[in-house]
Motif scaffolding. Structure first.
Motif, PDB file in Angstrom:
ATOM      1  N   ILE A 111       0.832  -1.192   0.000  1.00 48.20           N
ATOM      2  CA  ILE A 111       0.000   0.000   0.000  1.00 48.20           C
ATOM      3  C   ILE A 111       0.873   1.251   0.000  1.00 48.20           C
ATOM      4  CG2 ILE A 111      -1.907   1.164   1.197  1.00 48.20           C
ATOM      5  CD1 ILE A 111      -2.375  -1.550   2.666  1.00 48.20           C
ATOM      6  N   ASP A 112       0.448   2.264  -0.760  1.00 49.95           N
ATOM      7  CA  ASP A 112       1.225   3.503  -0.790  1.00 49.95           C
ATOM      8  C   ASP A 112       0.899   4.381   0.416  1.00 49.95           C
ATOM      9  OD1 ASP A 112      -1.196   4.779  -1.353  1.00 49.95           O
ATOM     10  OD2 ASP A 112      -0.418   5.896  -3.063  1.00 49.95           O
ATOM     11  N   GLU A 113       1.602   5.511   0.539  1.00 42.94           N
ATOM     12  CA  GLU A 113       1.468   6.369   1.717  1.00 42.94           C
ATOM     13  C   GLU A 113       0.092   7.010   1.833  1.00 42.94           C
ATOM     14  OE1 GLU A 113       4.722   9.085   1.408  1.00 42.94           O
ATOM     15  OE2 GLU A 113       6.139   7.719   2.404  1.00 42.94           O
ATOM     16  N   THR A 114      -0.594   7.213   0.717  1.00 47.36           N
ATOM     17  CA  THR A 114      -1.930   7.813   0.760  1.00 47.36           C
ATOM     18  C   THR A 114      -3.006   6.795   1.108  1.00 47.36           C
ATOM     19  OG1 THR A 114      -2.514   7.426  -1.572  1.00 47.36           O
ATOM     20  CG2 THR A 114      -1.185   9.388  -1.071  1.00 47.36           C
ATOM     21  N   THR A 115      -2.659   5.514   1.094  1.00 52.58           N
ATOM     22  CA  THR A 115      -3.548   4.360   1.300  1.00 52.58           C
ATOM     23  C   THR A 115      -4.569   4.211   0.164  1.00 52.58           C
ATOM     24  OG1 THR A 115      -5.316   5.403   2.615  1.00 52.58           O
ATOM     25  CG2 THR A 115      -3.330   4.672   3.805  1.00 52.58           C
ATOM     26  N   THR A 116      -4.426   4.948  -0.917  1.00 50.24           N
ATOM     27  CA  THR A 116      -5.386   4.854  -2.024  1.00 50.24           C
ATOM     28  C   THR A 116      -4.920   3.938  -3.150  1.00 50.24           C
ATOM     29  OG1 THR A 116      -4.478   6.777  -3.189  1.00 50.24           O
ATOM     30  CG2 THR A 116      -6.185   7.196  -1.538  1.00 50.24           C
ATOM     31  N   GLN A 117      -3.625   3.656  -3.239  1.00 53.38           N
ATOM     32  CA  GLN A 117      -3.078   2.815  -4.290  1.00 53.38           C
ATOM     33  C   GLN A 117      -2.468   1.572  -3.649  1.00 53.38           C
ATOM     34  OE1 GLN A 117      -3.290   3.717  -7.526  1.00 53.38           O
ATOM     35  NE2 GLN A 117      -3.684   5.918  -7.405  1.00 53.38           N
ATOM     36  N   ASN A 134      -5.249  -1.920  -7.288  1.00 53.25           N
ATOM     37  CA  ASN A 134      -6.438  -1.171  -6.896  1.00 53.25           C
ATOM     38  C   ASN A 134      -6.158   0.317  -6.753  1.00 53.25           C
ATOM     39  OD1 ASN A 134      -6.489  -3.948  -5.591  1.00 53.25           O
ATOM     40  ND2 ASN A 134      -8.607  -3.351  -5.266  1.00 53.25           N
ATOM     41  N   TRP A 135      -7.178   1.087  -7.032  1.00 49.86           N
ATOM     42  CA  TRP A 135      -7.297   2.450  -6.505  1.00 49.86           C
ATOM     43  C   TRP A 135      -8.556   2.473  -5.656  1.00 49.86           C
ATOM     44  CZ3 TRP A 135     -11.545   5.676  -7.009  1.00 49.86           C
ATOM     45  CH2 TRP A 135     -11.426   6.912  -6.382  1.00 49.86           C
ATOM     46  N   ARG A 136      -8.477   3.106  -4.481  1.00 47.01           N
ATOM     47  CA  ARG A 136      -9.660   3.242  -3.638  1.00 47.01           C
ATOM     48  C   ARG A 136      -9.720   4.665  -3.111  1.00 47.01           C
ATOM     49  NH1 ARG A 136      -7.599  -0.687   1.360  1.00 47.01           N
ATOM     50  NH2 ARG A 136      -5.732   0.529   1.888  1.00 47.01           N
ATOM     51  N   LYS A 137     -10.910   5.197  -3.055  1.00 51.16           N
ATOM     52  CA  LYS A 137     -11.122   6.587  -2.658  1.00 51.16           C
ATOM     53  C   LYS A 137     -10.757   6.802  -1.198  1.00 51.16           C
ATOM     54  CE  LYS A 137     -14.620  10.212  -3.152  1.00 51.16           C
ATOM     55  NZ  LYS A 137     -15.983  10.488  -3.669  1.00 51.16           N
ATOM     56  N   GLY A 138     -10.030   7.870  -0.921  1.00 52.60           N
ATOM     57  CA  GLY A 138      -9.675   8.223   0.442  1.00 52.60           C
ATOM     58  C   GLY A 138     -10.382   9.491   0.869  1.00 52.60           C
ATOM     59  N   LEU A 139      -9.980  10.020   1.997  1.00 47.53           N
ATOM     60  CA  LEU A 139     -10.497  11.296   2.468  1.00 47.53           C
ATOM     61  C   LEU A 139      -9.787  12.429   1.728  1.00 47.53           C
ATOM     62  CD1 LEU A 139     -10.598  10.521   6.296  1.00 47.53           C
ATOM     63  CD2 LEU A 139     -12.572  10.734   4.761  1.00 47.53           C
ATOM     64  N   PRO A 140     -10.413  13.604   1.601  1.00 44.06           N
ATOM     65  CA  PRO A 140      -9.734  14.724   0.945  1.00 44.06           C
ATOM     66  C   PRO A 140      -8.369  14.972   1.575  1.00 44.06           C
ATOM     67  CG  PRO A 140     -12.030  15.250   1.399  1.00 44.06           C
ATOM     68  CD  PRO A 140     -11.741  13.953   2.088  1.00 44.06           C
ATOM     69  N   PRO A 141      -7.348  15.258   0.786  1.00 42.69           N
ATOM     70  CA  PRO A 141      -7.366  15.545  -0.661  1.00 42.69           C
ATOM     71  C   PRO A 141      -7.157  14.308  -1.539  1.00 42.69           C
ATOM     72  CG  PRO A 141      -5.192  15.993   0.195  1.00 42.69           C
ATOM     73  CD  PRO A 141      -6.010  15.508   1.373  1.00 42.69           C
ATOM     74  N   ASN A 142      -7.289  13.127  -0.973  1.00 43.77           N
ATOM     75  CA  ASN A 142      -7.032  11.884  -1.716  1.00 43.77           C
ATOM     76  C   ASN A 142      -8.324  11.204  -2.165  1.00 43.77           C
ATOM     77  OD1 ASN A 142      -4.143  12.025  -1.279  1.00 43.77           O
ATOM     78  ND2 ASN A 142      -4.552  11.408   0.840  1.00 43.77           N
ATOM     79  N   ASP A 143      -9.318  12.014  -2.543  1.00 48.22           N
ATOM     80  CA  ASP A 143     -10.618  11.449  -2.888  1.00 48.22           C
ATOM     81  C   ASP A 143     -10.967  11.580  -4.359  1.00 48.22           C
ATOM     82  OD1 ASP A 143     -10.781  14.202  -2.757  1.00 48.22           O
ATOM     83  OD2 ASP A 143     -12.792  14.234  -1.894  1.00 48.22           O
ATOM     84  N   GLU A 144     -10.054  12.102  -5.168  1.00 49.32           N
ATOM     85  CA  GLU A 144     -10.352  12.308  -6.584  1.00 49.32           C
ATOM     86  C   GLU A 144      -9.994  11.075  -7.396  1.00 49.32           C
ATOM     87  OE1 GLU A 144      -9.299  15.320 -10.324  1.00 49.32           O
ATOM     88  OE2 GLU A 144      -8.514  15.729  -8.314  1.00 49.32           O
ATOM     89  N   TYR A 145     -10.954  10.602  -8.193  1.00 52.23           N
ATOM     90  CA  TYR A 145     -10.719   9.458  -9.070  1.00 52.23           C
ATOM     91  C   TYR A 145      -9.656   9.827 -10.110  1.00 52.23           C
ATOM     92  CZ  TYR A 145     -11.581   6.437 -13.115  1.00 52.23           C
ATOM     93  OH  TYR A 145     -11.437   5.603 -14.198  1.00 52.23           O
TER      94      TYR A 145
END
Length: 276
Positions: free
Chosen positions: A90-96, A108-119
């Protein structure tokens, strides 16, 4: 959801409801790819994916057969003397993240909390898969573990549609979300349905795979909001195990996912997501 295709107009949204994407390949089990070797692969990607987790392995997805009975998976029996595992990187943003097990590679990509919520769009996710898949194939070769004989690809988009959007305030009003769900007819006794669950599938082209569509009520883990989870999964077999043919199949599967999403969702919902 977005991207133009050869036969249809562009499908793009300013605020798409997509919460997670999956690009995955399934291959014949690589017996030598034990947990220690999966950990060794982590050392190759650890700089970009510094967090690791261990999970139970995913069950194999049944092949998309087009002869005989539809949707009846075959029975698979395996005997192994070693415990199996699925490693997440898992990357540092937890989105990738990357998922690796003996017969599966998933990105995977998964939506996080802002600012990491943009597809990030398929145009950006596809080359990231290609890069990480290439590193994985190189690792198998370097360690003499065997080849990944890909026999099935899968692309999944998971969408979260919040309760209360566009006047939709009840799980029984799915016709306000999906065109495939007709408005309930008047009844003399039964009240409005409490909720709907949908599972359906469509054959892709000339047997190139299937598009599976599922609709379920859910509580979103990110913020505990009540949502309807609309999942579109395209699954099928590439022309060959080569990376070029795998990517070509992903392009086809992505086209079916985004065009299917446009066909299935109601016009009012698309206005709220601001279809461009």
């Amino acid at each position: 959801m977005q991207e133009p295709t050869a036969n249809q107009g562009p499908v793009r949204f300013e605020f798409p409801p997509v919460a997670e994407t999956v690009l995955g390949v399934q291959f014949a089990p690589i017996r030598k790819l034990t947990a220690p070797y999966q950990g060794l692969f982590w050392s190759k990607v650890r700089r970009r994916y510094p967090v690791q987790e261990v999970h139970p392995p995913l069950a194999p997805a049944p092949p998309e057969a087009f002869k005989g009975m539809v949707g009846i998976p075959g029975v698979r029996v395996e005997i192994t003397t070693e415990p199996d595992a699925r490693c997440w990187f898992i990357d540092e943003t937890t989105t990738q993240l990357i998922q690796v097990q003996r017969d599966r590679f998933v990105r995977n990509w998964r939506k996080g909390l802002p600012p990491n919520d943009e597809y990030p769009t398929y145009e950006r996710l596809r080359p990231r898969f290609e890069q990480d898949w290439g590193l994985f194939l190189d690792f198998l070769n370097e360690e003499d573990l065997g080849k990944a004989e890909v026999h099935q690809c899968e692309i999944t988009y998971i969408n979260h549609i919040e309760l209360g959007t566009a006047g939709w305030d009840a799980l029984g009003d799915m016709h306000k979300i999906l065109t495939i769900m007709g408005e309930p007819l008047p009844r003399s006794f039964l009240p409005r349905p409490e909720m709907f669950v949908l599972n359906t599938s469509f054959v892709m082209g000339n047997g190139e795979g299937r598009l599976h569509v599922g609709l379920d009520p859910a509580i979103r883990a990110l913020d505990r909001k009540q949502v309807v989870q609309l999942t579109l999964t395209a699954r099928g077999t590439p022309k060959s195990p080569s990376t070029g043919d795998v990517l070509q199949w992903f392009d086809l599967g992505h086209e079916w996912v985004v065009q299917g999403f446009a066909d299935l969702t109601a016009a009012e919902m698309q206005r709220i997501w601001r279809r461009l």
